[in-house]
Design an enzyme around this catalytic site. Structure first.
Site, PDB file in Angstrom:
ATOM      1  N   GLU A 185      31.438  50.527  84.970  1.00 36.45           N
ATOM      2  CA  GLU A 185      30.941  51.405  86.023  1.00 36.45           C
ATOM      3  C   GLU A 185      30.744  50.691  87.367  1.00 36.45           C
ATOM      4  O   GLU A 185      30.168  51.266  88.284  1.00 36.45           O
ATOM      5  CB  GLU A 185      29.628  52.050  85.583  1.00 36.45           C
ATOM      6  CG  GLU A 185      29.793  53.000  84.396  1.00 36.45           C
ATOM      7  CD  GLU A 185      28.517  53.753  84.042  1.00 36.45           C
ATOM      8  OE1 GLU A 185      27.462  53.468  84.660  1.00 36.45           O
ATOM      9  OE2 GLU A 185      28.576  54.619  83.147  1.00 36.45           O
ATOM     10  N   ALA A 201      27.350  57.038  79.321  1.00 34.54           N
ATOM     11  CA  ALA A 201      26.443  57.855  78.515  1.00 34.54           C
ATOM     12  C   ALA A 201      27.127  59.002  77.784  1.00 34.54           C
ATOM     13  O   ALA A 201      26.661  59.435  76.729  1.00 34.54           O
ATOM     14  CB  ALA A 201      25.329  58.418  79.407  1.00 34.54           C
ATOM     15  N   TRP A 257      32.708  61.037  85.672  1.00 35.44           N
ATOM     16  CA  TRP A 257      31.675  60.013  85.462  1.00 35.44           C
ATOM     17  C   TRP A 257      31.876  58.798  86.370  1.00 35.44           C
ATOM     18  O   TRP A 257      31.278  57.755  86.180  1.00 35.44           O
ATOM     19  CB  TRP A 257      31.640  59.589  83.996  1.00 35.44           C
ATOM     20  CG  TRP A 257      30.301  59.125  83.554  1.00 35.44           C
ATOM     21  CD1 TRP A 257      29.926  57.843  83.254  1.00 35.44           C
ATOM     22  CD2 TRP A 257      29.125  59.931  83.347  1.00 35.44           C
ATOM     23  NE1 TRP A 257      28.602  57.800  82.891  1.00 35.44           N
ATOM     24  CE2 TRP A 257      28.085  59.067  82.925  1.00 35.44           C
ATOM     25  CE3 TRP A 257      28.851  61.292  83.483  1.00 35.44           C
ATOM     26  CZ2 TRP A 257      26.804  59.526  82.645  1.00 35.44           C
ATOM     27  CZ3 TRP A 257      27.571  61.752  83.197  1.00 35.44           C
ATOM     28  CH2 TRP A 257      26.578  60.881  82.784  1.00 35.44           C
ATOM     29  N   ASP A 314      14.395  66.103  81.493  1.00 31.40           N
ATOM     30  CA  ASP A 314      14.990  64.794  81.775  1.00 31.40           C
ATOM     31  C   ASP A 314      15.959  64.876  82.949  1.00 31.40           C
ATOM     32  O   ASP A 314      17.035  64.280  82.925  1.00 31.40           O
ATOM     33  CB  ASP A 314      15.704  64.226  80.540  1.00 31.40           C
ATOM     34  CG  ASP A 314      16.197  62.800  80.778  1.00 31.40           C
ATOM     35  OD1 ASP A 314      15.469  62.021  81.396  1.00 31.40           O
ATOM     36  OD2 ASP A 314      17.327  62.476  80.357  1.00 31.40           O
ATOM     37  N   ASN A 351      25.156  62.928  87.640  1.00 34.11           N
ATOM     38  CA  ASN A 351      24.422  61.807  87.076  1.00 34.11           C
ATOM     39  C   ASN A 351      24.502  60.620  88.039  1.00 34.11           C
ATOM     40  O   ASN A 351      24.419  60.793  89.246  1.00 34.11           O
ATOM     41  CB  ASN A 351      24.963  61.482  85.681  1.00 34.11           C
ATOM     42  CG  ASN A 351      23.977  60.700  84.829  1.00 34.11           C
ATOM     43  OD1 ASN A 351      23.893  59.485  84.916  1.00 34.11           O
ATOM     44  ND2 ASN A 351      23.218  61.406  84.001  1.00 34.11           N
ATOM     45  N   ARG A 369      26.584  47.958  87.196  1.00 32.24           N
ATOM     46  CA  ARG A 369      27.216  48.711  88.281  1.00 32.24           C
ATOM     47  C   ARG A 369      27.562  47.872  89.505  1.00 32.24           C
ATOM     48  O   ARG A 369      28.132  48.397  90.450  1.00 32.24           O
ATOM     49  CB  ARG A 369      26.324  49.895  88.661  1.00 32.24           C
ATOM     50  CG  ARG A 369      26.170  50.858  87.490  1.00 32.24           C
ATOM     51  CD  ARG A 369      25.452  52.146  87.826  1.00 32.24           C
ATOM     52  NE  ARG A 369      25.401  52.982  86.647  1.00 32.24           N
ATOM     53  CZ  ARG A 369      24.385  53.026  85.782  1.00 32.24           C
ATOM     54  NH1 ARG A 369      23.296  52.283  86.003  1.00 32.24           N
ATOM     55  NH2 ARG A 369      24.430  53.795  84.708  1.00 32.24           N
ATOM     56  N   ASN A 396      12.851  60.063  84.908  1.00 31.92           N
ATOM     57  CA  ASN A 396      12.020  61.043  84.214  1.00 31.92           C
ATOM     58  C   ASN A 396      10.636  60.500  83.897  1.00 31.92           C
ATOM     59  O   ASN A 396      10.455  59.304  83.661  1.00 31.92           O
ATOM     60  CB  ASN A 396      12.692  61.458  82.906  1.00 31.92           C
ATOM     61  CG  ASN A 396      12.919  60.271  81.973  1.00 31.92           C
ATOM     62  OD1 ASN A 396      13.867  59.512  82.163  1.00 31.92           O
ATOM     63  ND2 ASN A 396      12.063  60.094  80.975  1.00 31.92           N
ATOM     64  N   GLU A 403      13.324  55.907  78.830  1.00 31.18           N
ATOM     65  CA  GLU A 403      13.265  56.514  77.502  1.00 31.18           C
ATOM     66  C   GLU A 403      12.380  55.723  76.542  1.00 31.18           C
ATOM     67  O   GLU A 403      12.171  56.128  75.396  1.00 31.18           O
ATOM     68  CB  GLU A 403      14.681  56.632  76.915  1.00 31.18           C
ATOM     69  CG  GLU A 403      15.416  57.876  77.349  1.00 31.18           C
ATOM     70  CD  GLU A 403      15.665  57.932  78.845  1.00 31.18           C
ATOM     71  OE1 GLU A 403      15.305  58.947  79.477  1.00 31.18           O
ATOM     72  OE2 GLU A 403      16.209  56.959  79.402  1.00 31.18           O
TER      73      GLU A 403
END
Length: 592
Positions: free
Chosen positions: A85, A558, A494, A321, A418, A135, A279, A197
């Site tokens: 990414e 993801a 993505w 989320d 995203n 990234r 989140n 998370e």
């Protein structure tokens, strides 16, 4: 090929090349501030600190892009593939690029030959939620700086790849990680953290880029103390939000999430760093009544001491989320003869927001996806969502068994958009948004915090919203909220987007294509199959009078891990790990 105890591999044939490039000028603060105006290099994540991802180069244009050809391709090698990414950097004849599993490479941009490779020695037990991605890197002085999956910040010598300093940012055993590219502002390297998370506490941290010494730290959950550091000592610099318990019940703020996992942008006009937050933890919103600041928000942060100047919360009391990490991109526009200093963001919740970047005031907001069910709209004055209570997952405490009422919500938690960055074209005045059309069935469950364990309190299944496409590349007018054009893609999009003065929009697809579109009309003008899904972000630069384009190829991220029924759409896509670089043949530069 030589290796050593640091996990560095230096190609013997490239040592002389490295020495030659080492004689070139180091990356300065001025280089970084002026990156968007220097076509011969790319020294910031975002092709400029504002994050517009726009290049003024126009030798490559709508007339000749069809002739674009690969000139070299570099493989990351071995079995370490997964999602690629990253956005590459280019400086003085060298490309610096990160890859999955916290690896960094230096590549000769003329030949595609490796100069050096650094592999972070990752411990067992790392807990990245959403693939082993990285990234990008930051460049400063003679250093290449990046974050690792075990939540460290590493500075490498740009010529040799040898570590110059390594700093532990957070405890990976508690769920912390770093996947975003750090940023450089005023000689400081600034990073966020992943781990929402797992019930971590989000924070933004600044280090001296030359020494690695910590300068300041700002938590992004209300109730936690911020610090500045002098002579190695922590000095209190105010509690985020003033005090605990204002928008969180009980002690829930102690593990409140709000991870800063996507990094930030910077606006010199207001001297502000813009960071998004993730989140609130856990996902089960019935356990934490209140707005849960500063989760699912955009923050303007003072780069000198880390204090919060203003905030704008896109999803108060987030129960889906939806996060709020997506990049806030600065831009100016004219209205009634006045220049508006604005910033825009396309949120996972399906709404796009235009804010006054001087004070965070809401200017306008509008949907950029086809359907939103969790809210019926936005308050026209404040931008606060108007909730559809029937689409908030139910409280398991009021249900038989261990599950609350299931609801169908759209977008799905992976978002209308995203992580993949948008681009703003100064030529068209439009934002180009890589988006997805999907829904989810979601329900809440009981949960309690345990260090290093998932802290969700929810279950879900993601479903495509349409039979024939999921991904949509959209051209959005930030002044009207109108969709100007769209390109529909079978699989989810993505990867990031780049625009150029040649009236082009570049992005990639999971099917493996690098594509170019007419920025005005959305007509597809070019495609090249790289052999694996493109989930990185393209860049362009100029060398010896020719314009080049580079992008990473390597399917992952993801979607195949969390995608539910959507994952079936991409189950046969091949993994990979390469950097592709393209340019026009010499006789096609002036093609009409």
């Amino acid at each position: 090929m030589r290796s050593n105890k640091f996990g560095i591999r230096i190609a013997a044939s490239a040592l002389a090349l490295a020495v030659s490039y080492g004689a070139q000028a180091a990356v300065t603060d001025q280089d970084i501030m002026n990156d968007e105006n220097t076509p011969g290099d790319v020294v910031t994540y975002g092709m400029g600190l504002k994050g517009q991802r726009y290049s003024g180069l126009e030798k490559l244009n709508t007339d000749n892009v069809k002739y674009l050809q690969p000139v070299w391709a570099f493989s990351f090698g071995n079995e370490k593939m997964r999602g690629q990414e990253a956005q590459p950097m280019v400086k003085d004849g060298v490309m610096y690029v990160s890859a999955s599993y916290s690896r960094v490479y230096a590549i000769d941009i003329k030949t595609g030959e490796e100069i050096w490779q650094y592999d972070a020695r990752l411990p067992d037990g790392i807990m990245p939620c959403c693939d082993v991605v990285n990234r990008g890197v930051a460049l400063y002085d003679d250093k290449v700086i990046f974050g690792t999956l075990d939540a460290k910040l590493v500075a490498l010598n740009k010529d040799t790849g040898k570590p110059m300093w390594i700093k532990k940012v957070a405890d990976y055993q508690a769920g912390y990680a770093i996947t975003a590219a750090p940023m450089i502002v005023k000689g400081k390297v600034i990073t966020g953290v992943s781990g929402g998370e797992f019930g971590i506490v989000g924070k933004v941290i600044a280090y001296d880029a030359n020494t690695g010494e910590k300068v300041w730290m700002r938590p992004t959950v209300e109730g936690h103390m911020g610090y500045v550091y002098k002579d190695g000592k922590a000095i209190e610099n105010g509690i985020s939000g003033g005090k605990a318990g204002k928008t969180w019940p009980g002690d829930m703020w102690k593990n409140g999430g709000a991870a800063t996992w996507l990094g930030g942008t910077y606006d010199a006009d207001t001297d502000s760093i813009f960071f998004g937050t993730g989140n609130p933890a856990p996902w089960n919103s019935h356990l934490r009544p209140g707005d849960n600041l500063f989760s699912s928000s955009r923050l303007a942060i003072d780069p000198d001491d880390g204090s919060i100047k203003w905030h704008f919360q896109t999803t108060p009391h987030d129960g889906w989320d939806y996060d709020g990490v997506n990049e806030l991109v600065s831009f100016d526009y004219k209205e009634n003869g006045k220049t508006i200093k604005a910033a825009a963001t396309a949120d996972r919740n399906g709404f796009m927001y235009v804010l006054n970047r001087e004070n965070g005031d809401f200017i306008r907001g509008f949907p950029f996806v086809d359907k939103i069910t969790w809210a019926t709209g936005l308050d026209p004055k404040t931008g606060r969502p108007i909730y559809s209570d029937a689409h908030r997952p139910g409280d398991p405490a009021n249900s038989e068994g261990n599950k609350g009422k299931k609801v169908m919500a759209q977008p799905a938690f992976l978002g209308g958009k995203n992580w993949m960055p948008v681009s703003y074209s100064k030529k068209t005045g439009l934002f180009y948004v890589p988006s997805n059309e999907w829904a989810m069935e979601i329900w809440n469950e009981p949960v309690s915090y345990k260090k290093g364990a998932a802290f969700l309190g929810a279950g879900f299944t993601i479903k495509p919203a349409h039979d024939d496409f999921i991904g949509v590349l959209r051209a959005m007018d930030p002044k009207t909220g109108k969709e100007v054009w769209r390109y529909e893609n079978t699989a989810p999009l993505w990867g990031g987007v780049m625009t150029t003065a040649g009236n082009l929009v570049f992005t990639g697809t999971p099917e493996g294509y690098l594509k170019a579109f007419d920025a005005q009309t959305g007509k597809e003008l070019y495609r090249f199959n790289t052999g694996s899904g493109v989930v990185g972000t393209p860049i362009t630069w100029e060398m010896d009078g020719e314009q080049y384009v580079s992008v990473l190829s390597g399917w992952g991220g993801a979607v195949p891990l969390w995608g539910g029924e959507v994952a079936k759409v991409v189950k046969d896509f091949n993994q990979g790990g390469m950097v592709w670089t393209f340019k026009l043949p010499g006789d096609r530069v002036a093609a009409n």
